[in-house]
Write a protein that holds these residues in place. Sequence first.
Motif, PDB file in Angstrom:
ATOM      1  N   PHE A 394       0.807  -1.220   0.000  1.00 36.51           N
ATOM      2  CA  PHE A 394       0.000   0.000   0.000  1.00 36.51           C
ATOM      3  C   PHE A 394       0.842   1.273   0.000  1.00 36.51           C
ATOM      4  O   PHE A 394       0.296   2.371   0.092  1.00 36.51           O
ATOM      5  N   GLY A 395       2.155   1.136  -0.103  1.00 33.44           N
ATOM      6  CA  GLY A 395       2.975   2.337  -0.253  1.00 33.44           C
ATOM      7  C   GLY A 395       4.228   2.331   0.612  1.00 33.44           C
ATOM      8  O   GLY A 395       4.652   1.292   1.135  1.00 33.44           O
ATOM      9  N   VAL A 396       4.780   3.531   0.759  1.00 33.88           N
ATOM     10  CA  VAL A 396       6.092   3.703   1.390  1.00 33.88           C
ATOM     11  C   VAL A 396       5.968   4.663   2.578  1.00 33.88           C
ATOM     12  O   VAL A 396       5.377   5.734   2.443  1.00 33.88           O
ATOM     13  N   ALA A 397       6.508   4.276   3.728  1.00 30.31           N
ATOM     14  CA  ALA A 397       6.578   5.176   4.888  1.00 30.31           C
ATOM     15  C   ALA A 397       8.055   5.484   5.131  1.00 30.31           C
ATOM     16  O   ALA A 397       8.891   4.577   5.136  1.00 30.31           O
ATOM     17  N   HIS A 398       8.367   6.762   5.321  1.00 27.17           N
ATOM     18  CA  HIS A 398       9.765   7.130   5.577  1.00 27.17           C
ATOM     19  C   HIS A 398       9.852   7.616   7.025  1.00 27.17           C
ATOM     20  O   HIS A 398       9.463   8.737   7.346  1.00 27.17           O
ATOM     21  N   LEU A 399      10.353   6.767   7.914  1.00 31.55           N
ATOM     22  CA  LEU A 399      10.253   7.022   9.354  1.00 31.55           C
ATOM     23  C   LEU A 399      11.454   7.747   9.948  1.00 31.55           C
ATOM     24  O   LEU A 399      11.335   8.378  10.994  1.00 31.55           O
ATOM     25  N   ARG A 400      12.580   7.642   9.295  1.00 28.59           N
ATOM     26  CA  ARG A 400      13.820   8.137   9.908  1.00 28.59           C
ATOM     27  C   ARG A 400      13.729   9.627  10.199  1.00 28.59           C
ATOM     28  O   ARG A 400      13.358  10.423   9.343  1.00 28.59           O
ATOM     29  N   GLY A 401      14.039  10.003  11.440  1.00 30.00           N
ATOM     30  CA  GLY A 401      14.008  11.412  11.829  1.00 30.00           C
ATOM     31  C   GLY A 401      12.616  11.951  12.078  1.00 30.00           C
ATOM     32  O   GLY A 401      12.460  13.134  12.368  1.00 30.00           O
ATOM     33  N   GLN A 402      11.605  11.085  11.956  1.00 28.45           N
ATOM     34  CA  GLN A 402      10.223  11.544  12.122  1.00 28.45           C
ATOM     35  C   GLN A 402       9.715  11.279  13.545  1.00 28.45           C
ATOM     36  O   GLN A 402      10.220  10.390  14.241  1.00 28.45           O
ATOM     37  N   SER A 403       8.666  12.028  13.936  1.00 26.36           N
ATOM     38  CA  SER A 403       8.093  11.876  15.281  1.00 26.36           C
ATOM     39  C   SER A 403       7.271  10.591  15.378  1.00 26.36           C
ATOM     40  O   SER A 403       6.931   9.982  14.347  1.00 26.36           O
ATOM     41  N   LEU A 404       6.910  10.245  16.605  1.00 24.88           N
ATOM     42  CA  LEU A 404       6.073   9.055  16.817  1.00 24.88           C
ATOM     43  C   LEU A 404       4.732   9.222  16.099  1.00 24.88           C
ATOM     44  O   LEU A 404       4.232   8.288  15.463  1.00 24.88           O
ATOM     45  N   ALA A 405       4.156  10.437  16.175  1.00 23.39           N
ATOM     46  CA  ALA A 405       2.849  10.657  15.532  1.00 23.39           C
ATOM     47  C   ALA A 405       2.960  10.517  14.018  1.00 23.39           C
ATOM     48  O   ALA A 405       2.133   9.860  13.380  1.00 23.39           O
ATOM     49  N   SER A 406       4.012  11.097  13.456  1.00 20.18           N
ATOM     50  CA  SER A 406       4.197  11.004  12.004  1.00 20.18           C
ATOM     51  C   SER A 406       4.425   9.550  11.585  1.00 20.18           C
ATOM     52  O   SER A 406       3.864   9.074  10.605  1.00 20.18           O
ATOM     53  N   ARG A 407       5.246   8.841  12.352  1.00 17.55           N
ATOM     54  CA  ARG A 407       5.501   7.424  12.052  1.00 17.55           C
ATOM     55  C   ARG A 407       4.198   6.641  12.076  1.00 17.55           C
ATOM     56  O   ARG A 407       3.917   5.830  11.188  1.00 17.55           O
ATOM     57  N   THR A 408       3.397   6.892  13.130  1.00 17.04           N
ATOM     58  CA  THR A 408       2.146   6.149  13.294  1.00 17.04           C
ATOM     59  C   THR A 408       1.208   6.438  12.125  1.00 17.04           C
ATOM     60  O   THR A 408       0.642   5.506  11.540  1.00 17.04           O
ATOM     61  N   ARG A 409       1.062   7.708  11.784  1.00 16.74           N
ATOM     62  CA  ARG A 409       0.190   8.082  10.652  1.00 16.74           C
ATOM     63  C   ARG A 409       0.657   7.406   9.364  1.00 16.74           C
ATOM     64  O   ARG A 409      -0.131   6.824   8.625  1.00 16.74           O
ATOM     65  N   GLN A 410       1.952   7.499   9.118  1.00  9.96           N
ATOM     66  CA  GLN A 410       2.483   6.923   7.868  1.00  9.96           C
ATOM     67  C   GLN A 410       2.299   5.408   7.830  1.00  9.96           C
ATOM     68  O   GLN A 410       1.975   4.836   6.791  1.00  9.96           O
ATOM     69  N   LEU A 411       2.505   4.769   8.992  1.00 11.10           N
ATOM     70  CA  LEU A 411       2.391   3.301   9.012  1.00 11.10           C
ATOM     71  C   LEU A 411       0.931   2.862   8.853  1.00 11.10           C
ATOM     72  O   LEU A 411       0.638   1.886   8.156  1.00 11.10           O
ATOM     73  N   ILE A 412       0.010   3.596   9.485  1.00 11.71           N
ATOM     74  CA  ILE A 412      -1.408   3.230   9.327  1.00 11.71           C
ATOM     75  C   ILE A 412      -1.816   3.390   7.853  1.00 11.71           C
ATOM     76  O   ILE A 412      -2.569   2.577   7.308  1.00 11.71           O
ATOM     77  N   ALA A 413      -1.253   4.392   7.191  1.00  6.96           N
ATOM     78  CA  ALA A 413      -1.604   4.631   5.782  1.00  6.96           C
ATOM     79  C   ALA A 413      -1.129   3.505   4.860  1.00  6.96           C
ATOM     80  O   ALA A 413      -1.683   3.328   3.772  1.00  6.96           O
ATOM     81  N   ILE A 414      -0.119   2.746   5.283  1.00  6.94           N
ATOM     82  CA  ILE A 414       0.331   1.633   4.417  1.00  6.94           C
ATOM     83  C   ILE A 414      -0.057   0.272   4.999  1.00  6.94           C
ATOM     84  O   ILE A 414       0.367  -0.771   4.513  1.00  6.94           O
ATOM     85  N   ALA A 415      -0.860   0.302   6.109  1.00  5.94           N
ATOM     86  CA  ALA A 415      -1.409  -0.959   6.638  1.00  5.94           C
ATOM     87  C   ALA A 415      -2.547  -1.409   5.722  1.00  5.94           C
ATOM     88  O   ALA A 415      -3.055  -0.626   4.907  1.00  5.94           O
ATOM     89  N   HIS A 416      -2.963  -2.641   5.860  1.00  7.58           N
ATOM     90  CA  HIS A 416      -4.095  -3.118   5.051  1.00  7.58           C
ATOM     91  C   HIS A 416      -5.348  -2.347   5.457  1.00  7.58           C
ATOM     92  O   HIS A 416      -5.584  -2.140   6.661  1.00  7.58           O
ATOM     93  N   PRO A 417      -6.180  -1.921   4.503  1.00  3.13           N
ATOM     94  CA  PRO A 417      -7.381  -1.128   4.835  1.00  3.13           C
ATOM     95  C   PRO A 417      -8.261  -1.792   5.893  1.00  3.13           C
ATOM     96  O   PRO A 417      -8.861  -1.091   6.726  1.00  3.13           O
ATOM     97  N   ASP A 418      -8.314  -3.117   5.931  1.00  2.00           N
ATOM     98  CA  ASP A 418      -9.161  -3.821   6.915  1.00  2.00           C
ATOM     99  C   ASP A 418      -8.732  -3.527   8.359  1.00  2.00           C
ATOM    100  O   ASP A 418      -9.501  -3.759   9.295  1.00  2.00           O
ATOM    101  N   PHE A 419      -7.489  -3.094   8.551  1.00  2.00           N
ATOM    102  CA  PHE A 419      -6.973  -2.907   9.917  1.00  2.00           C
ATOM    103  C   PHE A 419      -6.766  -1.434  10.290  1.00  2.00           C
ATOM    104  O   PHE A 419      -6.389  -1.136  11.409  1.00  2.00           O
TER     105      PHE A 419
END
Length: 434
Positions: A394-419
């Motif tokens: 579902f895409g690419v998350a770039h976590l390095r240097g990012q905050s916990l909130a940004s990481r979480t948002r980016q990771l949820i965006a590339i999780a499977h839609p069902d979850f």
Amino acid sequence: MDYTALYQQKLTEAASLAARVENGWNIGMDAALAQAPGFAEALAARAKRSELAGAWVHTLLDVYPFDFYTDASLSGRLNGMSWFSGGYARKAANAGYADIIPGYYRDMPGHIRRAWDYDAVVLAASPMDKHGYFSLSCTSSYSEAMLDKTGRVYIEVNRELPRAVCGTQVHISRVDAIIENDHPLPVLPTAAPDALSTTIGGYIAELIPDGACIQLGIGAIPDAVGAALKSKHDLGIHTEMFTDSMVELIECGAVNNSKKQIHRGVSVTTFAFGSQRIYDYINDNPAIALMPVDYVNDPNVICRNDNMISINAALEVDFWGQVCAESVGTKHMSGSGGQIDYVRGATQSKGGKSFIAFSSTAKGGTISKIKSTLTPGAVCTTSKNDVDYIVTEFGVAHLRGQSLASRTRQLIAIAHPDFRDQLSFEAKQRGIMI
Ligand code: COA
């Protein structure tokens, strides 16, 4: 000097060699194709006849179904000690009749030199050359350290093993005994990349520039990335494991190693495993160097190539970006291998990037691999402080240097839609500002 007479003098049968092993011996083997299946079978036969007690064999990345990892009834007579715990060792470790040494693959030669002594080291090799040298063929990783710490050196010659001209060599003067065991080499089953792996491979390939130096880990997704790189130019290879997709990239002209800062013109690896195509490529080929793992996997060496790109897989990742690649809860699945070293080496390299890539779900879509927290008991392989890119279908998350909130948002965006709803709910419950 003619070494043939010395060779004949040291030549024996597998059963006779196994008969030399005494109770309580520690026996060392190197990774993958350097392992000695003929000797191991003869040793297991003795253990089955209860002629042996308290013997251990150390291995890493097993390519043969050794009895000490497949037959629980041998425990106490002959056990396996795994430096990786994947493959055949996984089952034995989970069932309680094999032990595991955790660690970075790169550190293994150091651990051996500091903490271990072997009664015998047994290495598979290609036939002796006219100067009396045996090539350790497709593996260089930690043999030299084991050779430094052993009382005896046994060589199992297999004519099918390719001769690596730029790899570890053992001279017959260091060898105590030789057995011969010609057999076809095991191959790693490969399948054409499926749609999901191809999608992930495509995302990653877009972020890899011409002239990059690549490391590909084990599995379908790294292979799919390899397939997606065929249209690139001037790529280089500096990798732990040399794979089929790398031979393809060399043969199609995408890899020529011309832009590397170190080992220009040469692919560098610590072991190779795959199909016969790899073994044919390695044979007598000075364009590939098989070097010890404490050099090849050292992040300070890896990062000396600009635009270093590492691609590895994982089992789950939490909102921090902590990567588990070794266990499902407390169940052993694998070892750290070189994952962290390549994450660090790539992120320290000028223009480098590290990708951890996996399908968003496991077990037929019933489990999300992106989680609020790692499963209790899960091993953290790559830390939140080292992680760089995470990729799913579902895409690419770039976590390095990012905050916990940004990481979480980016990771949820590339999780499977069902979850995604459940993951957002858990993030809010934890007070993460998403
Ligand atoms: N929860 C439960 N089960 C999971 C899971 C999860 N989050 N993720 C995967 N699984 C299951 C899969 O369903 C599969 O089960 P099966 O064997 O019953 O089919 C099994 O675990 C393996 O998963 P898969 O995704 O197929 O793994 P893989 O073969 O692609 O290997 C690693 C992934 C992480 C184990 C592998 O890359 C590895 O060993 N990495 C560590 C070392 C490393 O990265 N080295 C790099 C340098 S070469």
